[in-house]
Design an enzyme around this catalytic site. Sequence first.
Site, PDB file in Angstrom:
ATOM      1  N   ASP A 176       0.827  -1.205   0.000  1.00 29.89           N
ATOM      2  CA  ASP A 176       0.000   0.000   0.000  1.00 29.89           C
ATOM      3  C   ASP A 176       0.864   1.260   0.000  1.00 29.89           C
ATOM      4  OD1 ASP A 176      -2.687  -0.077  -0.360  1.00 29.89           O
ATOM      5  OD2 ASP A 176      -3.215   0.439   1.699  1.00 29.89           O
ATOM      6  N   ASP A 209      -9.361  -2.903   1.905  1.00 35.63           N
ATOM      7  CA  ASP A 209      -9.135  -2.362   3.241  1.00 35.63           C
ATOM      8  C   ASP A 209     -10.114  -2.933   4.259  1.00 35.63           C
ATOM      9  OD1 ASP A 209      -7.107  -0.739   2.219  1.00 35.63           O
ATOM     10  OD2 ASP A 209      -8.543   0.803   1.637  1.00 35.63           O
TER      11      ASP A 209
END
Length: 563
Positions: A375, A428
């Site tokens: 990420d 997420d």
Amino acid sequence: QTGCDSVCPNLGDCMVHVLGWICSVLAWQALRCAAAPEGCGPPYVAIIFGDDFVIGSQANFGRDLPTKGTTPPSILSVASPLNACSSLVGTIPAGAAVLVQRGHCSFQTKAAMVQQTGAAAMLVFNDQPGCFRMSSNDSLEAEVGLECISISQTDGQRLGDLVAEAPPDRDPPAVAFQLLELSPLDGGSLLLLVMAVGCVVGGGLWAGQDHLLQCQPISAQPAAGQRSHPTKEDISTITPKQAILFVVLSSTMLLLMFYFLNSVVFYVLVGLFCMASTQGLTVLLMALLEVTLPAHLQAGSMNLPFLGACPVTGVAATSMALPMVVVWAVFRQSSWAWILQDIMGIALMLMVLRTLRLGSLKVACILLPLLFCYDIFWVFISPLIFGSSVMVEVAEGGEAHEPLPMLLKVPWMSHPELGGYSMLGFGDIVLPGLLVVYTRRADLVFGLKLVQGYFMPCSIGYALGLVLTYAALWFSWFGDEGQPALLYLVPSTLGTVVGLAACRGQLRTMMGDLDKPSTDGVGSRGGEAAFMDAELSRTSEAGEGVEAGEQTALLPASHDRTR
């Protein structure tokens, strides 16, 4: 008392009430925001003309607008050529605000052409329905001395008409700009947080019930034609090698989409999302029907052409799921379509959380830190290599100019006139959610009560990680671009579980495979067996059943297990 019953006496009834409450809130919010305009992203700018205004988004390059007050009026002009990809022709007054259409060349080229005319501002309107936010690298920011603002296609056409229809005997139309100060507290963000946390917690509780049902003897399984819990063949367990391979493949696919994501690829992804969410909705709706329909209807079947005998619950659930998905696909750009997208997304993620599992905490300690680095690299470091954030570009749809649907989104409640959304990607939710599901199974295996186990602390850690993500977004801790949520979610979930296990002296046992015997650390298999016997006895007496995992609804009712 341990398990779902300590939270809710009947998991199915609980799901009906919770989903009913969520749908009521979503419906109320839809009525409030149904007229919201096409939304841009922050920082928001009010473009004022006369007694009216439209909302735009300030780019991350160019001259900054004053933080207080309104800029002096600038005469509004339309670029010729409209896309400003070559030198502008015609007279552009000094200090004007020039209206430009997006597309055909870079923002840097457009800004250079407009800046040559002596203009003070560049308004770029979208060449597709909806709005966007202009962004570029640091080198462009140093070169552009204009105020650069993006607006929606509709607002661009509106401003263009204002110039075209201006009477020649009057002063030309002028615009002024004002940055809007928004509160970081918004009901839409809160609702998104509740949905995300509810999804991982619900997935953990549901997977926990599946785990208990899998331990039942065959004689206690649901009869043929009725839904059964997912068997071991239905569930995929992630290994350490698969965790590493997953991150490598994810990076490869992300890079390919960065270069090749066009309208064709976008519609392929939308089609795959529709197929997967149809399956997830069918599974979820069948679970709800099992706790609402009479027993004789649940066991009934229908003969369908080419399919034969199919369960009534499967036919009913599919009949409800398919129209919902089709309506979303057709009207996905409507102001109310986010409700269907969120329902479809939650159903899909619940299905994934039930059928994809971590075998041990060791796998989580490999997968989640790798995703943590993934990420950070693709959001923060990739602009230094590729010129822009690969993650942000792909999430915004690339050349398709339409965000990918693999996210939950909720309109801003405090500022519905802005048309903005609070958004959170499926990754997420699902990826940290795998750890939340693992902790629920671990609590059941080791006979830990809810308040003494790992499931509740991990769920709380996930919620706190989302709060930190919101704080980073609103206070621009790492710039104005999208925030990598796993930067905050991995430490708040994995760090909580590992730290708690280390403090309790149970880390070695938690690192082992839950499906293999253990004689040290948390507890013994004998304790687990006694715990399981009690749970299974109570579950059997209550006659409760939990809907199966990833299964196809419209198959012959005589099959004990389907995929």
